[in-house]
Design a protein around this motif. Structure first.
Motif, PDB file in Angstrom:
ATOM      1  N   GLN A 197       0.856  -1.179   0.000  1.00  0.00           N
ATOM      2  CA  GLN A 197       0.000   0.000   0.000  1.00  0.00           C
ATOM      3  C   GLN A 197       0.897   1.236   0.000  1.00  0.00           C
ATOM      4  O   GLN A 197       1.664   1.447  -0.921  1.00  0.00           O
ATOM      5  N   LYS A 198       0.875   2.066   1.034  1.00  0.00           N
ATOM      6  CA  LYS A 198       1.718   3.262   1.064  1.00  0.00           C
ATOM      7  C   LYS A 198       2.915   3.093   1.996  1.00  0.00           C
ATOM      8  O   LYS A 198       3.625   4.058   2.296  1.00  0.00           O
ATOM      9  N   GLN A 199       3.163   1.857   2.431  1.00  0.00           N
ATOM     10  CA  GLN A 199       4.267   1.603   3.350  1.00  0.00           C
ATOM     11  C   GLN A 199       5.421   0.921   2.625  1.00  0.00           C
ATOM     12  O   GLN A 199       5.228   0.216   1.627  1.00  0.00           O
ATOM     13  N   VAL A 200       6.617   1.118   3.117  1.00  0.00           N
ATOM     14  CA  VAL A 200       7.802   0.471   2.584  1.00  0.00           C
ATOM     15  C   VAL A 200       8.568  -0.172   3.737  1.00  0.00           C
ATOM     16  O   VAL A 200       8.845   0.482   4.746  1.00  0.00           O
ATOM     17  N   GLU A 201       8.873  -1.451   3.592  1.00  0.00           N
ATOM     18  CA  GLU A 201       9.633  -2.187   4.591  1.00  0.00           C
ATOM     19  C   GLU A 201      10.896  -2.744   3.933  1.00  0.00           C
ATOM     20  O   GLU A 201      10.851  -3.206   2.782  1.00  0.00           O
ATOM     21  N   ILE A 202      12.005  -2.695   4.650  1.00  0.00           N
ATOM     22  CA  ILE A 202      13.259  -3.267   4.154  1.00  0.00           C
ATOM     23  C   ILE A 202      13.677  -4.395   5.085  1.00  0.00           C
ATOM     24  O   ILE A 202      13.839  -4.199   6.301  1.00  0.00           O
ATOM     25  N   LEU A 203      13.819  -5.592   4.521  1.00  0.00           N
ATOM     26  CA  LEU A 203      14.215  -6.762   5.306  1.00  0.00           C
ATOM     27  C   LEU A 203      15.638  -7.163   4.966  1.00  0.00           C
ATOM     28  O   LEU A 203      16.031  -7.164   3.805  1.00  0.00           O
ATOM     29  N   THR A 204      16.398  -7.532   5.974  1.00  0.00           N
ATOM     30  CA  THR A 204      17.720  -8.121   5.771  1.00  0.00           C
ATOM     31  C   THR A 204      17.634  -9.595   6.147  1.00  0.00           C
ATOM     32  O   THR A 204      16.596 -10.067   6.621  1.00  0.00           O
ATOM     33  N   ALA A 205      18.705 -10.341   5.923  1.00  0.00           N
ATOM     34  CA  ALA A 205      18.702 -11.787   6.197  1.00  0.00           C
ATOM     35  C   ALA A 205      18.286 -12.068   7.634  1.00  0.00           C
ATOM     36  O   ALA A 205      18.758 -11.422   8.580  1.00  0.00           O
ATOM     37  N   GLY A 206      17.358 -13.038   7.788  1.00  0.00           N
ATOM     38  CA  GLY A 206      16.895 -13.413   9.115  1.00  0.00           C
ATOM     39  C   GLY A 206      15.740 -12.566   9.627  1.00  0.00           C
ATOM     40  O   GLY A 206      15.399 -12.629  10.805  1.00  0.00           O
ATOM     41  N   LYS A 207      15.127 -11.773   8.735  1.00  0.00           N
ATOM     42  CA  LYS A 207      14.002 -10.935   9.127  1.00  0.00           C
ATOM     43  C   LYS A 207      12.756 -11.313   8.335  1.00  0.00           C
ATOM     44  O   LYS A 207      12.834 -11.693   7.169  1.00  0.00           O
ATOM     45  N   GLY A 208      11.596 -11.195   8.977  1.00  0.00           N
ATOM     46  CA  GLY A 208      10.334 -11.499   8.324  1.00  0.00           C
ATOM     47  C   GLY A 208       9.325 -10.391   8.523  1.00  0.00           C
ATOM     48  O   GLY A 208       9.435  -9.599   9.475  1.00  0.00           O
ATOM     49  N   TYR A 209       8.360 -10.306   7.614  1.00  0.00           N
ATOM     50  CA  TYR A 209       7.304  -9.291   7.699  1.00  0.00           C
ATOM     51  C   TYR A 209       5.975  -9.938   7.335  1.00  0.00           C
ATOM     52  O   TYR A 209       5.888 -10.687   6.360  1.00  0.00           O
ATOM     53  N   ARG A 210       4.946  -9.630   8.113  1.00  0.00           N
ATOM     54  CA  ARG A 210       3.624 -10.209   7.872  1.00  0.00           C
ATOM     55  C   ARG A 210       2.551  -9.142   8.021  1.00  0.00           C
ATOM     56  O   ARG A 210       2.596  -8.320   8.939  1.00  0.00           O
ATOM     57  N   ASN A 211       1.588  -9.171   7.104  1.00  0.00           N
ATOM     58  CA  ASN A 211       0.464  -8.244   7.178  1.00  0.00           C
ATOM     59  C   ASN A 211      -0.812  -9.019   6.876  1.00  0.00           C
ATOM     60  O   ASN A 211      -0.985  -9.525   5.775  1.00  0.00           O
ATOM     61  N   LEU A 212      -1.671  -9.121   7.876  1.00  0.00           N
ATOM     62  CA  LEU A 212      -2.924  -9.851   7.743  1.00  0.00           C
ATOM     63  C   LEU A 212      -4.091  -8.891   7.939  1.00  0.00           C
ATOM     64  O   LEU A 212      -3.975  -7.869   8.611  1.00  0.00           O
ATOM     65  N   LYS A 213      -5.208  -9.238   7.358  1.00  0.00           N
ATOM     66  CA  LYS A 213      -6.398  -8.401   7.465  1.00  0.00           C
ATOM     67  C   LYS A 213      -6.814  -8.252   8.925  1.00  0.00           C
ATOM     68  O   LYS A 213      -6.887  -9.237   9.669  1.00  0.00           O
ATOM     69  N   ASN A 214      -7.086  -7.021   9.320  1.00  0.00           N
ATOM     70  CA  ASN A 214      -7.569  -6.696  10.664  1.00  0.00           C
ATOM     71  C   ASN A 214      -6.568  -7.013  11.776  1.00  0.00           C
ATOM     72  O   ASN A 214      -6.936  -7.077  12.948  1.00  0.00           O
ATOM     73  N   ILE A 215      -5.309  -7.249  11.414  1.00  0.00           N
ATOM     74  CA  ILE A 215      -4.277  -7.520  12.411  1.00  0.00           C
ATOM     75  C   ILE A 215      -3.099  -6.583  12.166  1.00  0.00           C
ATOM     76  O   ILE A 215      -2.690  -6.381  11.021  1.00  0.00           O
ATOM     77  N   GLN A 216      -2.533  -6.035  13.221  1.00  0.00           N
ATOM     78  CA  GLN A 216      -1.420  -5.118  13.092  1.00  0.00           C
ATOM     79  C   GLN A 216      -0.238  -5.800  12.400  1.00  0.00           C
ATOM     80  O   GLN A 216       0.126  -6.920  12.743  1.00  0.00           O
ATOM     81  N   PRO A 217       0.375  -5.144  11.381  1.00  0.00           N
ATOM     82  CA  PRO A 217       1.557  -5.726  10.711  1.00  0.00           C
ATOM     83  C   PRO A 217       2.631  -6.102  11.732  1.00  0.00           C
ATOM     84  O   PRO A 217       2.797  -5.430  12.748  1.00  0.00           O
ATOM     85  N   LYS A 218       3.351  -7.174  11.421  1.00  0.00           N
ATOM     86  CA  LYS A 218       4.313  -7.699  12.379  1.00  0.00           C
ATOM     87  C   LYS A 218       5.639  -8.011  11.700  1.00  0.00           C
ATOM     88  O   LYS A 218       5.675  -8.520  10.581  1.00  0.00           O
ATOM     89  N   SER A 219       6.738  -7.705  12.387  1.00  0.00           N
ATOM     90  CA  SER A 219       8.080  -8.063  11.931  1.00  0.00           C
ATOM     91  C   SER A 219       8.715  -8.949  12.992  1.00  0.00           C
ATOM     92  O   SER A 219       8.417  -8.834  14.180  1.00  0.00           O
ATOM     93  N   TRP A 220       9.594  -9.851  12.581  1.00  0.00           N
ATOM     94  CA  TRP A 220      10.243 -10.745  13.529  1.00  0.00           C
ATOM     95  C   TRP A 220      11.584 -11.222  12.968  1.00  0.00           C
ATOM     96  O   TRP A 220      11.901 -11.016  11.796  1.00  0.00           O
ATOM     97  N   SER A 221      12.346 -11.871  13.842  1.00  0.00           N
ATOM     98  CA  SER A 221      13.650 -12.424  13.457  1.00  0.00           C
ATOM     99  C   SER A 221      13.597 -13.941  13.525  1.00  0.00           C
ATOM    100  O   SER A 221      12.808 -14.528  14.275  1.00  0.00           O
TER     101      SER A 221
END
Length: 304
Positions: A197-221
């Motif tokens: 959408q209007k967001q930009v995320e940059i991931l490096t090795a060992g990083k994850g990003y998740r965006n689900l409907k009605n749930i706050q986007p989440k990043s993890w290692s």
């Protein structure tokens, strides 16, 4: 394969069903395999009439007695064969020079594809990917619906377009899952840029990003070097139950009846992708849910 003087011999052996099982499996992985399947199907669909040699020789001998009278008929006799030849040329043109290439994996299937630049794409079950072969050198752009793991050769920007977001890299290893309202990207090597959408995320090795409907986007290692599904295991960490059920359905061609089940229940766990009985027991026993498989079709899972 299909890049030297032996091509014609190889294709001839394939058309005559003379290839070994190993050669067939290797050929199925080649990007042009589906084009040749379509060509054969198109050729088989043509109404090719049997040519009676003895009858035609007899007609030819009789025509020699009056060549002027029968000359127009000779032209008419050849028209059907010219039409057939032209049809074959059209079929070859449609399938060999069509720039759009697509691949689709079935229930419980993993499909490995070598892309035109040597990059590798592995599709998880029930996934589709497509790209333009002719424009690939200038624009390494691929459209994905489902889940895939990529090993990208270094070069120009490599982009995976999904309906949930766009992922861009130069050369790296990453996994993308985009299905309906589920969007997840994990980076295993290099760097990944995600436009959502209007967001930009940059991931490096060992990083994850998740965006689900009605749930706050989440990043993890994480510390894994490849996604678990490549080893026939589906893994979930804090995922709503509805996505777990969908993965079961796609891996085993099932339909799960979810009456009176809270599909937003958060689930963490795994199940194997190569053993249906163990997979069902692992998920439903963990949840304390009894189930049975319908005897009518063997594919409907009824929760009790």
């Amino acid at each position: 394969m299909l890049n030297d003087k032996k091509d014609d011999i190889f294709l001839s052996r394939w058309m005559n069903k003379e290839l070994s099982k190993e050669e067939i499996q290797e050929f199925k992985l080649h990007p042009e395999y589906k084009h040749y399947i379509k060509i054969i199907a198109g050729a088989d669909a043509l109404d090719l009439k049997k040519y009676d040699i003895e009858k035609e020789l007899s007609n030819l001998k009789s025509k020699k007695q009056d060549p002027i009278k029968n000359k127009p008929n000779l032209v008419i006799k050849f028209l059907p064969y010219l039409t057939i030849a032209a049809s074959i040329v059209i079929i070859l043109g449609i399938f060999l020079f069509n720039p759009n290439t697509s691949f689709h994996s079935n229930y419980g299937e993993q499909l490995t594809v070598t892309l035109p630049d040597g990059s590798e794409m592995i599709l998880n079950a029930k996934s589709t990917a497509s790209f333009n072969t002719k424009k690939w050198k200038e624009n390494r752009i691929l459209v994905l619906d489902g889940e895939a793991f990529f090993k990208v050769k270094k070069g120009s920007k490599f982009t995976v377009n999904t309906k949930n977001g766009k992922i861009s890299v130069l050369g790296t290893q990453f996994n993308v899952q985009s299905q309906n309202d589920f969007f997840e990207v994990t980076c295993y090597e290099g760097k990944v840029t995600i436009a959502y959408q209007k967001q930009v995320e940059i991931l490096t090795a060992g990083k994850g990003y998740r965006n689900l409907k009605n749930i706050q986007p989440k990043s993890w290692s994480f510390i894994d070097t490849t996604p678990s599904w490549l080893s026939n295991t589906s893994s979930f960490k804090s995922i709503p139950l509805k996505y777990v059920f969908k993965e079961l359905e796609e891996q085993y061609n099932l339909q799960i009846k979810t009456v009176n089940i809270d599909l937003e229940t958060i689930y963490t766990g795994t199940f194997p992708n190569n053993n249906k009985d163990i997979a069902l027991k692992t998920v439903f026993n963990t949840l304390g849910i009894e189930y049975r498989i319908s005897q009518d079709d063997g594919k409907t899972v009824i929760l009790e």
